[in-house]
Scaffold this motif. Structure first.
Motif, mmCIF file in Angstrom:
data_model
loop_
_atom_site.group_PDB
_atom_site.id
_atom_site.type_symbol
_atom_site.label_atom_id
_atom_site.label_comp_id
_atom_site.label_asym_id
_atom_site.label_seq_id
_atom_site.Cartn_x
_atom_site.Cartn_y
_atom_site.Cartn_z
ATOM 1 N N ALA A 62 0.821 -1.394 -0.026
ATOM 2 C CA ALA A 62 0.037 0.069 -0.202
ATOM 3 C C ALA A 62 0.886 1.274 0.093
ATOM 4 N N ARG A 63 1.703 1.324 0.870
ATOM 5 C CA ARG A 63 2.603 2.386 0.944
ATOM 6 C C ARG A 63 3.494 2.715 -0.245
ATOM 7 N N ASN A 64 3.843 1.725 -0.984
ATOM 8 C CA ASN A 64 4.674 1.860 -2.301
ATOM 9 C C ASN A 64 3.845 1.829 -3.348
ATOM 10 N N GLN A 65 2.586 1.686 -3.298
ATOM 11 C CA GLN A 65 1.727 1.520 -4.332
ATOM 12 C C GLN A 65 2.271 0.321 -5.627
ATOM 13 N N LEU A 66 2.770 -0.639 -4.950
ATOM 14 C CA LEU A 66 3.415 -1.406 -5.863
ATOM 15 C C LEU A 66 2.245 -2.509 -6.448
ATOM 16 N N ASP A 67 2.343 -2.506 -7.969
ATOM 17 C CA ASP A 67 1.612 -3.153 -8.586
ATOM 18 C C ASP A 67 2.071 -4.569 -9.155
ATOM 19 N N GLU A 68 3.538 -4.313 -9.414
ATOM 20 C CA GLU A 68 4.143 -5.524 -10.112
ATOM 21 C C GLU A 68 5.608 -5.439 -9.754
ATOM 22 N N GLY A 69 6.289 -6.507 -8.969
ATOM 23 C CA GLY A 69 7.644 -6.235 -8.743
ATOM 24 C C GLY A 69 7.987 -7.431 -7.532
ATOM 25 N N LEU A 70 8.504 -7.073 -6.585
ATOM 26 C CA LEU A 70 8.922 -7.914 -5.270
ATOM 27 C C LEU A 70 8.992 -7.400 -4.195
ATOM 28 N N ILE A 71 8.862 -8.167 -3.268
ATOM 29 C CA ILE A 71 9.175 -7.697 -1.493
ATOM 30 C C ILE A 71 10.438 -8.597 -1.168
ATOM 31 N N TYR A 72 11.341 -7.855 -0.685
ATOM 32 C CA TYR A 72 12.647 -8.734 -0.171
ATOM 33 C C TYR A 72 12.521 -8.649 1.181
ATOM 34 N N LEU A 73 12.667 -9.677 1.991
ATOM 35 C CA LEU A 73 12.709 -9.751 3.311
ATOM 36 C C LEU A 73 13.888 -10.471 3.740
ATOM 37 N N GLN A 74 14.446 -9.724 4.726
ATOM 38 C CA GLN A 74 16.010 -10.264 5.320
ATOM 39 C C GLN A 74 15.575 -10.432 6.958
ATOM 40 N N LEU A 75 16.148 -11.224 7.545
ATOM 41 C CA LEU A 75 15.932 -11.549 9.019
ATOM 42 C C LEU A 75 17.284 -12.113 9.425
ATOM 43 N N THR A 76 17.928 -11.395 10.356
ATOM 44 C CA THR A 76 19.187 -11.606 10.908
ATOM 45 C C THR A 76 19.219 -12.404 12.471
ATOM 46 N N ARG A 77 20.443 -12.802 12.824
ATOM 47 C CA ARG A 77 20.171 -13.448 14.005
ATOM 48 C C ARG A 77 20.109 -11.984 14.925
ATOM 49 N N GLY A 78 20.638 -11.045 14.698
ATOM 50 C CA GLY A 78 20.628 -9.904 15.417
ATOM 51 C C GLY A 78 21.991 -9.318 15.776
ATOM 52 N N CYS A 79 22.089 -8.309 16.661
ATOM 53 C CA CYS A 79 23.368 -7.711 16.943
ATOM 54 C C CYS A 79 24.079 -8.388 18.219
ATOM 55 N N ALA A 80 25.343 -8.429 18.375
ATOM 56 C CA ALA A 80 25.984 -9.262 19.534
ATOM 57 C C ALA A 80 27.514 -8.719 19.380
ATOM 58 N N ASP A 81 28.080 -8.793 20.346
ATOM 59 C CA ASP A 81 29.566 -8.818 20.221
ATOM 60 C C ASP A 81 30.359 -9.556 19.130
ATOM 61 N N ARG A 82 31.165 -9.072 18.275
ATOM 62 C CA ARG A 82 31.552 -9.763 16.984
ATOM 63 C C ARG A 82 32.528 -11.065 17.884
ATOM 64 N N SER A 83 31.973 -12.641 17.586
ATOM 65 C CA SER A 83 32.515 -13.468 17.853
ATOM 66 C C SER A 83 31.983 -14.840 16.917
ATOM 67 N N PHE A 84 33.050 -15.603 16.755
ATOM 68 C CA PHE A 84 32.561 -16.975 15.955
ATOM 69 C C PHE A 84 31.550 -17.513 16.556
ATOM 70 N N VAL A 85 31.388 -17.719 17.789
ATOM 71 C CA VAL A 85 30.518 -18.402 18.570
ATOM 72 C C VAL A 85 29.144 -17.570 18.509
ATOM 73 N N ARG A 86 27.934 -18.223 18.081
ATOM 74 C CA ARG A 86 26.695 -17.228 18.076
ATOM 75 C C ARG A 86 26.310 -17.334 19.511
ATOM 76 N N PRO A 87 25.806 -16.006 19.546
ATOM 77 C CA PRO A 87 25.311 -15.375 20.849
ATOM 78 C C PRO A 87 24.019 -16.488 21.232
ATOM 79 N N GLU A 88 24.011 -16.626 22.632
ATOM 80 C CA GLU A 88 23.190 -17.446 23.352
ATOM 81 C C GLU A 88 21.739 -16.643 23.176
ATOM 82 N N THR A 89 21.847 -15.321 23.469
ATOM 83 C CA THR A 89 20.544 -14.567 23.013
ATOM 84 C C THR A 89 20.873 -13.595 22.115
ATOM 85 N N ALA A 90 19.872 -13.014 21.398
ATOM 86 C CA ALA A 90 20.123 -11.975 20.601
ATOM 87 C C ALA A 90 18.760 -11.606 20.014
ATOM 88 N N THR A 91 18.304 -10.624 19.759
ATOM 89 C CA THR A 91 17.074 -10.017 19.188
ATOM 90 C C THR A 91 17.190 -10.180 17.554
#
Length: 267
Positions: A62-91
């Motif tokens: 509705a906001r973009n009055q899009l008739d034809e095209g695409l919607i891209y969705l990206q969902l990440t693990r969220g923010c945390a201190d940089r570490s190769f071990v994934r955080p136990e909690t993140a939003t």
């Protein structure tokens, strides 16, 4: 988005691209099921009941009055201190945007794609729709620099996928051949729909690997994706597939997919 977002630092993120025609969503529920599967495979905890993704998609339309095209969705693990071990909690971080483009009257569908083979050097969880797209991007860029349109990646002598599409061939006796689902390929939403519609229309579908040499003996070949639907492939490594032009069977499958999609739009 924070510089410490793990999607930015580690490609610790998944995405979906939903096509839009006539101001409505194509295969929306299937895309959401795949999103949930990808999140589960990576262990990203996202409370889908707390965020109405369907409502967000509708608001973007509705906001973009899009008739034809695409919607891209990206969902990440969220923010945390940089570490190769994934955080136990993140939003988790969520971002969406729209792109207006012609999908039904697509130039590639009219002229067909010329592709070249390249080795598939991606990681072996291609069934998870992550944002780790550097290698296919490099291969497609290499193909375009060589004067063609795309790549078909190969592994163990067999075709896996195109840079951002599933690959298929149609034999001279009318069978549709495509690689079976596994960790080796993305479980394409458009792929699944096209195979369903093809079977319903009487086409014999064989889910098995095929080689580039077999593709060159095919009557027709095509790619499937959410943004290009069903797109003919007319040349492989400089050699014509079939008559070297978009074929009637591929055109019928494209029309069938578009017609069925219109009948099942999410508004």
């Amino acid at each position: 988005m924070s510089v410490f977002d793990r999607g930015f630092l580690f490609a610790d993120a998944v995405y979906e691209v939903t096509a839009v025609i006539e101001g409505a969503l194509v295969d929306f529920d299937a895309h959401q099921r795949r999103l949930e599967r990808s999140l589960g495979e990576l262990g990203i905890e996202f409370d889908g009941s707390a965020v109405d993704l369907r409502a967000i998609h509708r608001e973007l339309l509705a906001r973009n009055q899009l008739d034809e095209g695409l919607i891209y969705l990206q969902l990440t693990r969220g923010c945390a201190d940089r570490s190769f071990v994934r955080p136990e909690t993140a939003t988790p971080s969520l971002v969406l945007f729209t792109q207006s483009m012609s999908l039904i009257d697509h130039a590639d569908a009219r002229r067909g794609l010329r592709v070249v083979t390249r080795p598939d050097l991606r990681w072996h969880r291609r069934d998870i729709k992550t944002t780790q797209l550097l290698y296919p991007s490099l291969m497609k860029s290499e193909a375009v620099a060589a004067g063609v349109d795309d790549v078909w990646m190969t592994e163990g002598g067999y075709v896996t996928e195109a840079s951002s599409s599933n690959a298929h061939i149609l034999t001279t006796d009318g069978r549709l051949i495509t690689r079976p689902l596994s960790n080796d390929i993305l479980h394409g939403i458009t792929r699944a729909a096209v195979l369903e519609y093809a079977r319903e229309s009487g086409v014999t579908v064989e889910e098995r690997p095929f080689t580039p040499a077999e593709a060159l003996t095919a009557k027709e070949a095509f790619n499937t994706s959410a943004t290009a639907f069903v797109t003919p492939v007319i040349e492989l490594d400089g050699q014509a597939i079939g008559e070297g032009q978009p074929g009637e069977a591929t055109a019928r499958l494209r029309e069938l997919y578009i017609d069925q999609s219109r009948a099942r739009l999410t508004r």
